[in-house]
Motif scaffolding. Structure first.
Motif, PDB file in Angstrom:
ATOM      1  N   ASN A 132       0.858  -1.187   0.000  1.00  0.00           N
ATOM      2  CA  ASN A 132       0.000   0.000   0.000  1.00  0.00           C
ATOM      3  C   ASN A 132       0.890   1.231   0.000  1.00  0.00           C
ATOM      4  O   ASN A 132       1.958   1.238   0.631  1.00  0.00           O
ATOM      5  N   LEU A 133       0.434   2.267  -0.679  1.00  0.00           N
ATOM      6  CA  LEU A 133       1.124   3.547  -0.635  1.00  0.00           C
ATOM      7  C   LEU A 133       0.102   4.619  -0.992  1.00  0.00           C
ATOM      8  O   LEU A 133      -0.357   4.679  -2.125  1.00  0.00           O
ATOM      9  N   PHE A 134      -0.287   5.430  -0.007  1.00  0.00           N
ATOM     10  CA  PHE A 134      -1.291   6.437  -0.316  1.00  0.00           C
ATOM     11  C   PHE A 134      -1.220   7.621   0.645  1.00  0.00           C
ATOM     12  O   PHE A 134      -0.719   7.509   1.769  1.00  0.00           O
ATOM     13  N   LEU A 135      -1.712   8.742   0.146  1.00  0.00           N
ATOM     14  CA  LEU A 135      -1.964   9.942   0.934  1.00  0.00           C
ATOM     15  C   LEU A 135      -3.474  10.092   1.100  1.00  0.00           C
ATOM     16  O   LEU A 135      -4.226   9.859   0.152  1.00  0.00           O
ATOM     17  N   LYS A 136      -3.908  10.491   2.288  1.00  0.00           N
ATOM     18  CA  LYS A 136      -5.335  10.699   2.540  1.00  0.00           C
ATOM     19  C   LYS A 136      -5.530  12.132   3.034  1.00  0.00           C
ATOM     20  O   LYS A 136      -4.945  12.531   4.034  1.00  0.00           O
ATOM     21  N   TRP A 137      -6.354  12.857   2.320  1.00  0.00           N
ATOM     22  CA  TRP A 137      -6.568  14.283   2.596  1.00  0.00           C
ATOM     23  C   TRP A 137      -7.982  14.479   3.130  1.00  0.00           C
ATOM     24  O   TRP A 137      -8.966  14.128   2.475  1.00  0.00           O
ATOM     25  N   GLN A 138      -8.086  15.032   4.326  1.00  0.00           N
ATOM     26  CA  GLN A 138      -9.383  15.359   4.936  1.00  0.00           C
ATOM     27  C   GLN A 138      -9.863  16.676   4.334  1.00  0.00           C
ATOM     28  O   GLN A 138      -9.322  17.741   4.613  1.00  0.00           O
ATOM     29  N   ALA A 146     -15.736  13.797   4.325  1.00  0.00           N
ATOM     30  CA  ALA A 146     -15.165  13.727   2.985  1.00  0.00           C
ATOM     31  C   ALA A 146     -13.647  13.640   3.039  1.00  0.00           C
ATOM     32  O   ALA A 146     -12.985  14.491   3.650  1.00  0.00           O
ATOM     33  N   TYR A 147     -13.114  12.604   2.378  1.00  0.00           N
ATOM     34  CA  TYR A 147     -11.672  12.409   2.262  1.00  0.00           C
ATOM     35  C   TYR A 147     -11.339  12.076   0.808  1.00  0.00           C
ATOM     36  O   TYR A 147     -12.111  11.409   0.119  1.00  0.00           O
ATOM     37  N   LEU A 148     -10.179  12.525   0.374  1.00  0.00           N
ATOM     38  CA  LEU A 148      -9.667  12.162  -0.941  1.00  0.00           C
ATOM     39  C   LEU A 148      -8.342  11.434  -0.746  1.00  0.00           C
ATOM     40  O   LEU A 148      -7.424  11.968  -0.121  1.00  0.00           O
ATOM     41  N   SER A 149      -8.257  10.212  -1.260  1.00  0.00           N
ATOM     42  CA  SER A 149      -7.044   9.411  -1.151  1.00  0.00           C
ATOM     43  C   SER A 149      -6.452   9.218  -2.536  1.00  0.00           C
ATOM     44  O   SER A 149      -7.178   9.074  -3.519  1.00  0.00           O
ATOM     45  N   THR A 252     -13.137   7.072  12.976  1.00  0.00           N
ATOM     46  CA  THR A 252     -12.989   7.949  11.827  1.00  0.00           C
ATOM     47  C   THR A 252     -12.914   7.105  10.559  1.00  0.00           C
ATOM     48  O   THR A 252     -12.702   5.894  10.617  1.00  0.00           O
ATOM     49  N   TYR A 253     -13.078   7.731   9.423  1.00  0.00           N
ATOM     50  CA  TYR A 253     -13.059   7.022   8.143  1.00  0.00           C
ATOM     51  C   TYR A 253     -11.725   6.338   7.926  1.00  0.00           C
ATOM     52  O   TYR A 253     -10.658   6.914   8.120  1.00  0.00           O
ATOM     53  N   SER A 254     -11.769   5.069   7.514  1.00  0.00           N
ATOM     54  CA  SER A 254     -10.560   4.285   7.306  1.00  0.00           C
ATOM     55  C   SER A 254     -10.693   3.474   6.025  1.00  0.00           C
ATOM     56  O   SER A 254     -11.788   3.044   5.667  1.00  0.00           O
ATOM     57  N   LEU A 255      -9.557   3.224   5.357  1.00  0.00           N
ATOM     58  CA  LEU A 255      -9.562   2.422   4.134  1.00  0.00           C
ATOM     59  C   LEU A 255      -9.553   0.928   4.413  1.00  0.00           C
ATOM     60  O   LEU A 255      -9.748   0.132   3.500  1.00  0.00           O
ATOM     61  N   GLY A 256      -9.327   0.518   5.665  1.00  0.00           N
ATOM     62  CA  GLY A 256      -9.231  -0.900   5.992  1.00  0.00           C
ATOM     63  C   GLY A 256     -10.311  -1.352   6.948  1.00  0.00           C
ATOM     64  O   GLY A 256     -11.070  -0.551   7.501  1.00  0.00           O
TER      65      GLY A 256
END
Length: 433
Positions: A132-138, A146-149, A252-256
């Motif tokens: 995995n490799l990502f940036l998550k922007w609130q 709303a988040y943009l990854s 909080t919002y999570s990708l996993g």
């Protein structure tokens, strides 16, 4: 991987420098240590190492012999392997931006004639890879809406696909997730580069929660060296909507995702997921859609999903279904130990007619049948350290298709070719440090 190695090297160099300074000049060392501590604290830098070690005993494995047109039994065997390892760095350098980089080293020592699934990584120089490799922007400060990854991550649909392997409660992840991932991205890890928009909305009483995710990724499949979809190209669009009653899966919002909350969650989550990719050199349209479930009680947890797969090419359409259902229960023991018996069932059902399976193979799609059952228990010393003992049973059917050529995990093994996969009993250790 270059970035991960560079970050690790920098961190190691910084710590070494601090140590040398502490030996030569205590005052400077104290100032340097304070600066490093402040940096790690301000950026909320965290590191983690996760290891999954297996010792398995396989029975009933067979390998196809082209000269005799028969499946030949291989010896039952004991095999010890580093099934998975994860090396993670995460942080939050800015108030609304966080990042995660995860590298993986898997299947080290695996015997390809053992009954366990997956490939091999037995060479003299085992291969690390970015997982995995990502940036998550609130996007809205102080809000979870709303988040943009952006980066390289797993497609958002699929309950088991989105659950980290080291947090799965069965001995092996339900292999239905592999069928879903490869259908969508062409690769077992199920990762692709792209963007993801998502968020989590909470009712005023904080007992009802809505989570949404929309992903836009560019999988490559095995076309033009694996680095292009070919002359024709379309992005993979996927979406998932979840409604939770009771406690949220994450504050909080999570990708996993995870499954066992050890009595700290009471709630149920129902999800709808779907994905579509348009025309490429391999197909005209690729679809997936299904439902997901997670239910937690202080002692019992139940999770599963069911997905329908469809791939259309110029000369026809092929379909399949895959899913799993898993149940576990926690028993608190002395010395804060937790015993968790687990039963897991998963399946894939595809085309079984001779012409249908041949067409599915021509468009790199699965066919035939594959079923797995895992029965066993985990003993937790804490949520990050467990021992596992399980028995895994496999069954498959090619119908009227050619079992030596269909794309099906029961009948194919990387590095070997056509097989009939056997069963195994496994002893495992998972440690997350």
């Amino acid at each position: 991987m270059v970035y991960l190695c560079a970050m690790l090297a920098c961190l190691r160099f910084t710590l070494l420098t601090a140590f040398l300074l502490s030996v030569s000049h205590p005052l400077v060392a104290q100032q340097d240590s304070t600066a490093l501590s402040r940096l790690l604290k301000d950026y909320r830098i965290k590191t983690s190492v996760g290891l999954q070690l297996w010792t398995t005993y396989s029975t009933g494995m067979k390998v196809y012999d082209a000269e005799t047109s028969a499946y030949l039994s291989v010896d039952n065997r004991l095999n010890t392997e580093l099934k998975r390892s994860r090396f993670s760095i995460s942080g939050q350098p800015y108030k609304t931006i966080d990042f995660q980089i995860v590298a993986a080293l898997d299947f080290l020592g695996r015997d390809v004639y053992s009954s366990t699934d997956a490939g091999s990584n037995n060479s003299a120089s085992p291969i690390f890879r970015i997982w995995n490799l990502f940036l998550k922007w609130q996007l809205v400060p102080e809000s979870d809406a709303a988040y943009l990854s952006a980066g390289y991550f797993v497609t958002p649909i699929g309950r088991e696909s989105g659950t980290a392997a080291l947090r799965s409660t069965s001995f092996e992840k339900a292999w239905s997730q592999n069928y879903l991932r490869r259908h969508l991205t062409g690769l077992g890890p199920g990762r692709a580069a792209g963007l993801q928009f998502g968020g989590q909305l909470h009712a005023e009483n904080n007992r009802t929660h809505l989570t949404y995710e929309v992903g836009l990724q560019n999988p490559f499949f095995n076309i033009v060296g694996g680095n292009s979809e070919g002359r024709e190209a379309s992005p993979l669009v996927s979406s998932r909507v979840s409604l939770t009653f009771g406690d949220a899966e994450s504050p909080t919002y999570s990708l996993g995702h995870k499954v066992n909350y050890f009595g700290k969650r009471t709630g149920i989550t129902l999800s709808l997921g779907g994905a579509r990719q348009g025309r490429t050199d391999l197909f005209r349209e690729n679809l997936a859609g299904g439902v997901e479930l997670l239910a937690n009680h202080p002692a019992i947890h139940l999770d599963g999903d069911l997905y329908f797969l469809q791939r259309t090419a110029r000369s026809g359409t092929t379909t399949g279904t895959t899913g799993y259902l898993r149940a576990g229960r926690n028993f608190n023991l002395p010395r804060q130990l937790v015993l968790e018996p687990v039963a897991s069932y998963w399946f894939f059902r595809g085309q079984t007619g001779a012409q249908e399976t041949a067409f599915a193979t021509s468009v790199s799609e699965f066919s035939g049948r594959d079923t797995g059952i895992d029965l066993g228990a985990n003993l937790y010393f804490n949520p990050n350290l467990k021992l596992s003992l399980f028995y895994a049973l496999r069954q498959g059917s090619a119908g009227a298709g050619d079992a030596t050529t269909i794309i099906n995990n029961y009948y194919q093994q990387g590095g070997v070719g056509a097989i009939e996969r056997g069963n195994y009993i496994g002893l495992g250790l998972v440690a997350i440090l």
